[in-house]
Scaffold this motif. Structure first.
Motif, mmCIF file in Angstrom:
data_model
loop_
_atom_site.group_PDB
_atom_site.id
_atom_site.type_symbol
_atom_site.label_atom_id
_atom_site.label_comp_id
_atom_site.label_asym_id
_atom_site.label_seq_id
_atom_site.Cartn_x
_atom_site.Cartn_y
_atom_site.Cartn_z
ATOM 1 N N VAL A 192 -24.867 0.962 47.519
ATOM 2 C CA VAL A 192 -25.956 2.205 47.165
ATOM 3 C C VAL A 192 -26.655 2.084 48.767
ATOM 4 N N SER A 196 -25.873 5.562 52.073
ATOM 5 C CA SER A 196 -26.442 6.881 52.483
ATOM 6 C C SER A 196 -26.958 6.531 53.565
ATOM 7 N N GLN A 197 -28.122 5.771 53.814
ATOM 8 C CA GLN A 197 -28.389 5.524 55.232
ATOM 9 C C GLN A 197 -27.145 5.822 56.300
ATOM 10 N N ASN A 200 -25.228 9.321 56.465
ATOM 11 C CA ASN A 200 -27.241 9.999 57.448
ATOM 12 C C ASN A 200 -26.781 10.165 58.945
ATOM 13 N N PHE A 225 -18.225 15.203 51.595
ATOM 14 C CA PHE A 225 -19.301 14.971 51.543
ATOM 15 C C PHE A 225 -19.451 15.558 52.906
ATOM 16 N N PHE A 266 -20.309 10.879 37.551
ATOM 17 C CA PHE A 266 -21.610 10.985 38.306
ATOM 18 C C PHE A 266 -22.155 11.726 36.539
ATOM 19 N N LEU B 261 -31.327 5.647 43.523
ATOM 20 C CA LEU B 261 -30.242 5.403 43.776
ATOM 21 C C LEU B 261 -29.066 6.061 43.139
ATOM 22 N N SER B 264 -29.163 8.983 46.502
ATOM 23 C CA SER B 264 -28.855 8.940 47.633
ATOM 24 C C SER B 264 -27.132 9.202 47.016
ATOM 25 N N ARG B 265 -26.506 9.094 45.971
ATOM 26 C CA ARG B 265 -24.729 9.101 45.960
ATOM 27 C C ARG B 265 -24.502 10.993 46.894
ATOM 28 N N ARG B 274 -28.010 15.997 53.566
ATOM 29 C CA ARG B 274 -28.264 14.879 54.080
ATOM 30 C C ARG B 274 -28.205 14.819 52.569
ATOM 31 N N LEU B 275 -27.913 13.332 52.468
ATOM 32 C CA LEU B 275 -27.962 12.796 51.648
ATOM 33 C C LEU B 275 -29.621 11.988 51.617
ATOM 34 N N THR B 276 -30.296 11.806 50.092
ATOM 35 C CA THR B 276 -31.697 11.268 49.967
ATOM 36 C C THR B 276 -31.337 9.320 50.680
ATOM 37 N N VAL B 277 -32.849 9.258 50.799
ATOM 38 C CA VAL B 277 -32.027 7.558 51.530
ATOM 39 C C VAL B 277 -33.426 7.096 51.311
ATOM 40 N N ILE B 278 -32.485 5.531 50.200
ATOM 41 C CA ILE B 278 -34.173 5.236 50.034
ATOM 42 C C ILE B 278 -34.038 4.200 51.515
ATOM 43 N N PRO B 279 -35.275 4.105 52.155
ATOM 44 C CA PRO B 279 -35.343 3.486 53.060
ATOM 45 C C PRO B 279 -35.033 1.987 53.300
#
Lengths: 338, 333
Positions: A192, A196-197, A200, A225, A266, B261, B264-265, B274-279
């Motif tokens: 998951v 998202s990375q 983007n 999306f 969700f 988590l 980022s979904r 844009r999606l929020t991201v955990i780097p």
């Protein structure tokens, strides 16, 4: 985004049948109609999402478009040129313009090649760079663009994680300066937080390079999306196609409705939703699709007409096509309720 | 919640399952994990691949291969017995009768050379001591329970004749054949299509109500958790990082990883660009960073986080978080 009104990709009546061989002489005894009469177009700089369950033919559509599988019939126009009619060097020229990123970043990279060769091989093959030195410079540039460290160019695929490998696959697809990229479940195999990375990254690359995508996925929320337009496939046919808003907000096909309602929400508050449509049964075999409307065996609205007569494509509103006998009534009713 | 007042059915205390690799590395796949499961509830375990969620659940019935695995400590109290101390014979009795499993791959977890009926009957004759005829009847009943059409015919079919969704139902039928008190479902719908997933989840919820079985539901998919779980345990790098009821997890997550988590979904309703991201990436379990394992990817990282590993603390009633700065604010201890 560089959106003008020109269609970059236009697919017309695309068919891909796989023969079923049987008997001692291995004669063709039947056909799996994996893709049956599929038409759609994608405007330059836009993203089209293609959704459906496994076995509905969405990946076959993508692969046939690039002629990784030989098309049975149909036309595929790239910027006005029918690529299915091209061969040899002519076709090779167009191959650089259309690229694909596959689902599994583990099996789609050659384990014996270092990253710079994986990414750079096609540049040399297609004479995009003059020599290896130039190639390396371009590889480094692409790697940093895709969020990889150029100093890792000498490493091999096994030294990277799944997300990084998918970045390598994307860099490889972009190496030949394509304008059109097919993402075949490109984020489905990823975790998951990595998903998202990559999404983007795909979006950024699209903005930077003006790319056009065909985004094939079974994940509706990802498709919603990223896409501008969406096609819903069922058993080799596109049953509903339209803009993102049309598909997600005023869908008219019962399959689209079922698909959207089956996707888990969700929000824990929305569970036990009594409006949820749970389809009965499994996807029928494409080797022996049901008569009439292919969805009638699982459709909650099916009548005798549905099993006898193939529904025509019906345009319920401009640009929104639905293949269902009841599309018109359903759409009108929905409009009334709103 | 009312469950809290009751005695837990399953109590895991400080479980440690490590793997010793050939080159001397120790991989702490499950590191000091504690949780409880109450009767009739669904506990969801969520985390990314390699976070230890599957190993935690496999440890419960000692399904982890030893070596290279080793249970280094802790207690697993299931139905009053410590699963790590019971004899092999007793363990065999517990498996299937008290705890049973459904795995992700319905394609590979059925034996391809035996009929469906035989595979379910085997469970019944071994664990419940039924005769062949009784077992056959019971197998048909079990298939009927999981809503398989024509169970009399399906018992005589081989796994390859069934679709993925049907095979997963057979797995559920087999797992429930001996009325276990707790069912461990390890990504049971990950390999299935959305419409089939909806069927299977619906079935599991119905059976849970009907049989009052507790479910331990493992998944990486937060939307499935939102659908199924009563309480949620979030795991990261072998440790529990957050544990709370499902509403709290989705509405007031406090650990930065849980927050990331959830953010980022792409939700069906997000419209942002844009999606929020955990780097960064999930860390390698054999080379964990010093201090908090989430530190290098965390937006609230401070000096303290790099030094010590935070404890799992109850920040509000029944809401446990392993973080020095839950919600981005400094904690006193």
């Amino acid at each position: 985004m560089t959106t003008d009104n020109k269609n970059l990709i236009e697919v017309r009546n695309l068919k891909k049948y796989f023969p079923i061989k049987g008997g001692i002489l291995q004669t063709t005894v039947g056909q799996v109609k994996a893709v049956d009469d599929v038409s759609f177009s994608i405007k330059k700089g836009q993203v089209m999402g293609l959704v459906g369950e496994s076995g509905c033919g969405k990946s076959t559509t993508g692969r046939t478009m690039l002629q990784l599988l030989k098309p049975t019939a149909g036309e595929m126009f790239y910027d006005g040129v029918d690529t299915f009619k091209l061969s040899g060097n002519e076709l090779k020229k167009y191959r650089t313009k259309m690229q694909i990123v596959f689902q599994d970043p583990y099996s789609s990279l050659n384990p014996r090649l270092p990253i710079y060769d994986i990414i750079g091989e096609a540049m040399l093959e297609h004479n995009i760079v003059a020599n290896r030195e130039e190639m390396m410079n371009k590889v480094f540039e692409l790697m940093s663009k895709c969020g990889l460290f150029p100093e890792q160019a000498g490493r091999y695929p096994h030294q990277f994680s799944g997300g990084q490998r998918q970045r390598i696959c994307i860099a490889r697809a972009l190496a030949v300066d394509p304008e059109f990229v097919i993402c075949d479940e490109a984020v489905s195999a990823l975790d998951v937080s990595i998903q998202s990375q990559i999404i983007n990254l795909l979006k950024d690359l699209q903005d930077d390079m003006g790319l056009t995508y065909l985004f094939i996925s079974h994940d509706l929320s990802v498709v919603k999306f990223i896409s501008d337009s969406v096609g819903v496939m069922y058993l080799g046919e596109i049953v509903e196609i339209g803009s993102k808003e049309q598909i997600f907000e005023h869908f008219a096909h019962p399959y689209t409705e079922a698909l959207l309602s089956a996707a888990p929400s969700f929000d824990p508050r929305k569970r036990n939703n009594s409006n949820r449509i749970i389809l009965q049964g499994d996807l029928p075999s494409p080797a022996n699709p049901p008569s009439g409307c292919r969805f009638h065996t699982r459709c909650p609205l099916a009548t005798a007409k549905c099993s006898g007569e193939v529904p025509a494509k019906y345009e319920v509103e401009p640009g929104h096509f639905v293949q269902c006998h009841f599309a018109k009534e359903r759409f009108a009713k929905r409009a009334e309720n709103n | 919640m009312t469950e809290m007042n009751r005695e837990p059915l399953l109590q895991v205390k400080n479980l440690k399952t490590y793997f010793h690799s050939m080159n001397g590395n120790i991989v702490k796949a499950v590191d000091d994990v504690s949780f409880e499961v109450y009767e009739g509830e669904t506990l969801g375990i969520v985390g990314e691949s390699g976070c230890g969620k599957s190993i935690t659940c496999m440890s419960l019935a000692q399904l982890v291969e030893c070596p290279p695995g080793r249970y280094e400590g802790g207690e697993i109290l299931l139905d009053g017995k410590d699963m790590l101390k019971v004899s092999d014979a007793e363990l065999r009795k517990m498996r299937g009768n008290v705890i049973s499993y459904i795995f992700q791959e319905p394609m590979t977890s059925l034996n391809p050379v035996f009929k469906i009926g035989f595979q379910i009957e085997e469970v019944l004759t071994l664990h419940r001591g039924l005769s062949k005829e009784e077992a056959h009847k019971e197998a048909i009943h079990a298939l009927d329970l999981v809503r398989i059409p024509n169970p009399e015919r399906i018992v005589n079919e081989y796994p390859f004749e069934l679709s993925g969704g049907m095979r997963q139902r057979v797995m559920i039928a087999m797992a429930l054949a001996c009325n276990p008190k707790i069912l461990v479902a390890d990504e049971p719908t990950t390999a299935l299509d959305v419409t089939i997933q909806a069927q299977v989840l619906d079935l599991m919820n119905d059976l849970k109500k009907q049989l009052n079985t507790s479910i331990l539901f493992i998944t990486h998919d937060l939307s499935v958790i939102a659908e199924m779980a009563d309480r949620v345990m979030v795991m990261y790098a072998g440790k529990v990082v957050e544990l709370a009821d499902v509403m709290t997890i989705f509405e007031n997550p406090l650990h930065p990883y849980t927050k990331g988590l959830i953010a980022s979904r792409p939700d069906m309703n997000t419209s942002s660009n844009r999606l929020t991201v955990i780097p960064g990436n999930v860390p390698d379990l054999s080379a964990l960073p010093e201090g908090c394992s989430f530190g290098p990817r965390c937006g609230f990282f401070c000096e303290k986080c790099g030094k010590g590993v935070p404890e799992l603390v109850e920040v509000e009633p029944n809401h446990w978080v392993r973080c020095y700065r839950p919600g981005g604010e400094d904690r006193d201890n």
